[in-house]
Design an enzyme around this catalytic site. Structure first.
Site, PDB file in Angstrom:
ATOM      1  N   PHE A  14       0.853  -1.204   0.000  1.00  0.00           N
ATOM      2  CA  PHE A  14       0.000   0.000   0.000  1.00  0.00           C
ATOM      3  C   PHE A  14       0.884   1.247   0.000  1.00  0.00           C
ATOM      4  CE2 PHE A  14      -3.490  -2.349   2.628  1.00  0.00           C
ATOM      5  CZ  PHE A  14      -3.810  -3.106   1.511  1.00  0.00           C
TER       6      PHE A  14
ATOM      7  N   CYS B 183       3.621   1.954  -2.682  1.00  0.00           N
ATOM      8  CA  CYS B 183       4.321   2.387  -3.903  1.00  0.00           C
ATOM      9  C   CYS B 183       3.843   3.785  -4.296  1.00  0.00           C
ATOM     10  CB  CYS B 183       4.050   1.399  -5.033  1.00  0.00           C
ATOM     11  SG  CYS B 183       4.902   1.857  -6.549  1.00  0.00           S
TER      12      CYS B 183
ATOM     13  N   CYS C 225      28.959  28.337  27.400  1.00  0.00           N
ATOM     14  CA  CYS C 225      28.606  27.158  26.580  1.00  0.00           C
ATOM     15  C   CYS C 225      27.229  26.636  26.976  1.00  0.00           C
ATOM     16  CB  CYS C 225      29.664  26.069  26.757  1.00  0.00           C
ATOM     17  SG  CYS C 225      29.296  24.541  25.859  1.00  0.00           S
TER      18      CYS C 225
ATOM     19  N   CYS D 217      29.933  21.881  18.208  1.00  0.00           N
ATOM     20  CA  CYS D 217      31.388  21.822  18.018  1.00  0.00           C
ATOM     21  C   CYS D 217      31.871  20.381  17.947  1.00  0.00           C
ATOM     22  CB  CYS D 217      32.116  22.584  19.120  1.00  0.00           C
ATOM     23  SG  CYS D 217      31.681  22.046  20.786  1.00  0.00           S
TER      24      CYS D 217
END
Lengths: 422, 450
Positions: B134, B136, B410, B416
């Protein structure tokens, strides 16, 4: 192909066969993969290490997006001889030597080969150098010498709208790029093509003109508003040992390294001995020794008065020479050249090592013990109109250093006329 | 040796949980038998239905950083071979490989009779289970099949119901991701009695446009059409949808996980979120059936290291660790640490933090901005180092390019550490702030310290 080369040069098929590219070009996919390996460092150490500060990550990332024209223009914006520098730069001690990958036990990015990839694309598209300004400037500038320093200075000024003339004592422009770089790094047609691109900016070239006397300089001073002296270094030092001069065949069998290199590259004279001895262990000595091997010498020996650790050649050049079969004699000082009295041919070079002497079979001797500075010319060229750069000013470094010098001089000259033109 | 054999959706047995997804690698019996010889545990047959006509070309891909096929797109339809041929080959495969799972993927017109007929014939051929396609997204949906069914809960429920009236083997419904909430369809399938789910099918995509011809890919005579996207690129989307299905009581069924699974690591992740089996396609289309060797080997080695004897021992263990954002601890504080002995000085963390995060990584004590630092470098005069001319010149100190984190500023975002190219060079470290666990839900409800 790119712009037609206006400087007549006959390509030599034999030389091309004997000196294929040392570092072959990347194909598109190799270049893309290598470009994508670049980390794109901020404030990149490679760019800082480059004397012309090419924005290396920027041009490499443009290869990554297949913006090859943008990549080439990024290179040329910093370094007008970006094509020849991509081939002749000692990248191991410059950009690639600064690559952070080395600290990560990884191969540095092949910056030189990527730069060549972008520049090859530029040629293939037949592209032209951009002008930096549409202004026409009233001043006339002359550059003495048509080597990398003068070319960079001339290009910068022409791009900014000045009238520039380059005068050169040789028949061809390019300086050592044309006459002195090992053929497997840069061929004369590639050097000349790069100069042609600068000529297209409107730079006028005059060949066969020597500037030696005060009167020559005075004539230039009266005609030009600024004079850039980019004459490089002078003649190579001669060997002052017995036999170096009395031999009737000296011109053929004793030839300095630069002459030897220029000869095979540009005159079609591929003469080489069978037992060649090169005296000196700088980069030029290595170029000459490797060339002698490539031209067919069976035995090529480099004689050097210090040891391996004292040699001025770059480490990678030394390794290359060994791979080409060049043999090294350390701590050896040439003391005499011996010739066959009947034929006048050289038969051996006598060297001293420690307390004893030995003989090296030798039918061609190539001194490569450095060049003398052109002191008299430099001393005469003093005054507010004079600028200088390249080997004659820095003592003899690399093409890229000369380009950086020449460009800085060009920028400074242009700036000096800013007030006058405002 | 850990046991990889498993039983899925109430009765499909297989020697390992690695199945080939319904796709070109399961086109025919000869292929499936070679795949089983290579080590695959099961295969979902290329969807069977009335044979279609395909176009050429059919595939296009997205390459990334020199790597091929990070994402693959196809506009191929279901099997182009007669139903009888496919069923005959299924029977042959089952005869030779009775212990391997062969699932018939089915798609027929939306009538009860058509579905009853194909179910009967597939099971007669020996299929161990049925997968209802069901999902595609191209070609078939325009004909009222595939995702045209899978995007409407009522149709899904109706057709699944028809299949369940007839089927004796487990029925799996393959879900399309091309819908706002995949759970709507899963719930419909579950209501109709489905035994399991396969998720996800391919994602609607246009992979790219040729910038010379201005034609999109894949190029079919100058035109293209949207296709179904799969491969490594879609894995995070698939994992999330698998989790949505597992986390919803009304959707919860055994799941055969699909979407960008190319290695045992991918498979382990799908199983940790609750999948009972996994299906693979793009990796096989790229490298062949042989990729199964490391999938089973790697999974077993990892299981042994972790002390898992069977798939069931770790299936679903990570599912409870995915929660809604408002259940996350607001007082959990981490900061970045740069391990200078590992730093190679690329400064990517610096520029990422300045331009993409919170300006708390610095290169100096003056907190220069990135443009100021670049300008200073450009103004510096560099020369080629020549030993003869440069004796005594100091090289740059090795630590000169190591950035520094302002831990007070921070926010612990991870960026980072994500951009750092060196393994374990930037770590995110817990900061003890002595604050109790507190979630957004606690704050809204006024019940902190839970």
């Amino acid at each position: 192909m790119g712009a037609a080369v206006p400087f007549a040069f006959q390509d030599n098929a034999e030389v091309a066969r004997r000196f294929p590219d040392l570092h072959p070009a990347f194909d598109s996919n190799e270049a893309l993969t290598e470009a994508n390996r670049c980390l794109n460092c901020f404030d990149a150490p490679c760019a800082a290490a480059c004397p012309t500060h090419i924005d290396v990550p920027r041009f490499i990332k443009k290869i990554g997006t297949q913006n090859l024209m943008g990549s080439a223009l990024t290179i040329l914006d910093a370094n007008i001889l970006g094509a020849s520098c991509s081939r002749v730069c000692p990248v191991d001690v410059l950009c690639e030597g600064a690559c952070v990958m080395l600290r990560y036990n990884k191969q540095p990015i092949a910056i030189g080969r990527l730069q060549r990839h972008a520049m090859d694309h530029f040629w293939e598209r037949g592209a032209h150098l951009p002008k930096k300004s549409s202004r026409r400037r009233s001043q006339k500038i002359v550059c003495i010498g048509a080597g990398p320093a003068s070319l960079a200075c001339a290009a910068e000024l022409a791009q900014q709208g000045f009238s520039v003339t380059v005068i050169e004592r040789h028949a061809l422009p390019g300086g050592l790029n044309t006459y002195g770089v090992a053929e497997y790094k840069l061929r004369p047609p590639d050097s000349l093509r790069e100069v042609a691109m600068i000529a297209e900016l409107g730079v006028e070239f005059r060949f066969g003109v020597s500037i030696e006397h005060q009167s020559d300089l005075a004539a230039l001073e009266s005609e030009y508003d600024a004079i850039f002296v980019g004459v490089g270094l002078g003649a190579m030092h001669e060997l002052h040992i017995p036999g170096a001069h009395h031999n009737v065949n000296v011109a053929v069998y004793v030839v300095d390294a630069l002459e030897f290199i220029a000869r095979y590259k540009t005159s079609g004279n591929l003469t080489v001995g069978n037992n060649v001895v090169v005296v000196g262990a700088g980069n030029t000595a290595i170029d000459a020794a490797v060339a002698a091997r490539r031209l067919g010498a069976a035995h090529v020996t480099i004689v050097y008065r210090r040891t391996e650790s004292g040699m001025p050649a770059f480490g990678f050049e030394y390794e290359h020479a060994k791979q080409e079969g060049v043999v090294f004699e350390w701590l050896a000082e040439p003391v005499a050249i011996h010739a066959d009295p009947a034929s006048g041919r050289i038969v051996s070079l006598e060297c001293a090592r420690g307390g004893s002497n030995f003989h090296l079979s030798c039918d061609m001797l190539i001194p490569a013990i450095g060049q003398a500075p052109l002191r008299s010319l430099l001393e005469r060229s003093r005054g507010p109109k004079y600028y200088t750069g390249g080997d004659c000013a820095n003592g003899g470094r690399e093409v890229v250093d000369a380009v950086a010098d020449g460009k800085r001089a060009g920028v400074a000259i242009a700036k000096s006329f800013e007030a006058a033109d405002a | 040796m850990p046991d990889l054999s498993t039983t899925f959706a109430g009765g499909i047995r297989c020697p390992n949980p690695f199945w080939l997804a319904s796709a070109p690698p399961t086109n025919c019996g000869e292929q499936v038998m070679r795949a089983f010889d290579a080590g695959w545990g099961g295969a979902v047959w290329k969807t069977i239905g009335e044979p279609i006509t395909n176009v050429s070309s059919r595939y296009s891909s997205v390459d990334w950083n020199g790597q091929r096929m990070m994402g693959l797109n196809n506009i191929e339809l279901i099997s182009d071979r007669p139903i009888e041929t496919n069923l005959r080959e299924i029977a042959e495969v089952k005869k030779c490989y009775p212990k391997h799972a062969v699932i018939a993927s089915l798609m027929v017109e939306s009538t009860r009779d058509a579905w009853h007929d194909i179910v009967q014939r597939s099971e007669d051929a020996g299929a161990d289970g049925l997968e209802l396609n069901f999902g595609c997204p191209h070609g078939m949906s325009e004909r009222g099949m595939g995702s045209a069914v899978g995007q409407v809960p009522e149709y899904t429920e109706m057709i699944t119901g028809w299949v369940k009236e007839k089927a004796r083997t487990p029925v799996l419904v393959k879900l399309t991701p091309n819908i706002t909430d995949i759970r709507q369809i899963a719930r419909a399938a579950k209501r109709a009695g489905a035994d399991g789910l396969s998720a996800i099918n391919t994602i609607n995509s246009i992979t790219g446009i040729d910038l010379d011809t201005l034609e999109p890919r894949p190029n079919v005579d100058g035109l293209s059409s949207h296709g179904g996207y799969c491969g490594p690129a879609v894995k995070p989307i698939a994992l999330n949808m698998v989790h949505q299905l597992q986390n919803d009581e009304a959707s919860r069924l055994p799941i055969s996980g699909i979407g960008g699974i190319g290695t045992w690591r991918d498979a382990a992740e799908f199983i940790l979120l609750g999948c009972g089996t996994v299906q693979v396609c793009t990796a096989v289309m790229h490298y062949g059936y042989r990729v199964i060797e490391d999938m089973t080997d790697g999974l077993q080695n990892w299981m042994r290291e972790k002390g898992f004897a069977r798939i069931e021992d770790f299936r679903g263990l990570s599912a409870p660790k995915v929660t809604d954002w408002n259940h996350l601890n607001l007082n959990f504080k981490i900061v970045a640490r740069i391990h200078e002995e590992k730093c190679i000085g690329c400064e990517l963390c610096y520029i990422a933090c300045w331009d993409g995060a919170h300006q708390c990584i610095h290169l100096d004590h003056a907190h220069s901005t990135p443009p100021a630092i670049e300008a200073a470098s450009r103004a510096r005069i560099s020369v080629t180092p020549i030993p003869r001319l440069d004796r005594g010149v100091q090289a740059e100190a090795p630590l000169a390019r190591v950035p520094r984190v302002d831990e007070d500023e921070c926010v612990g975002c991870n960026l980072c550490a994500l951009v750092c190219p060196v393994e374990s060079c930037i770590t995110m470290e817990r900061v003890e702030n002595h604050l109790p666990r507190e979630t957004w839900e606690d704050l809204v409800n006024g019940t902190p310290h839970s």
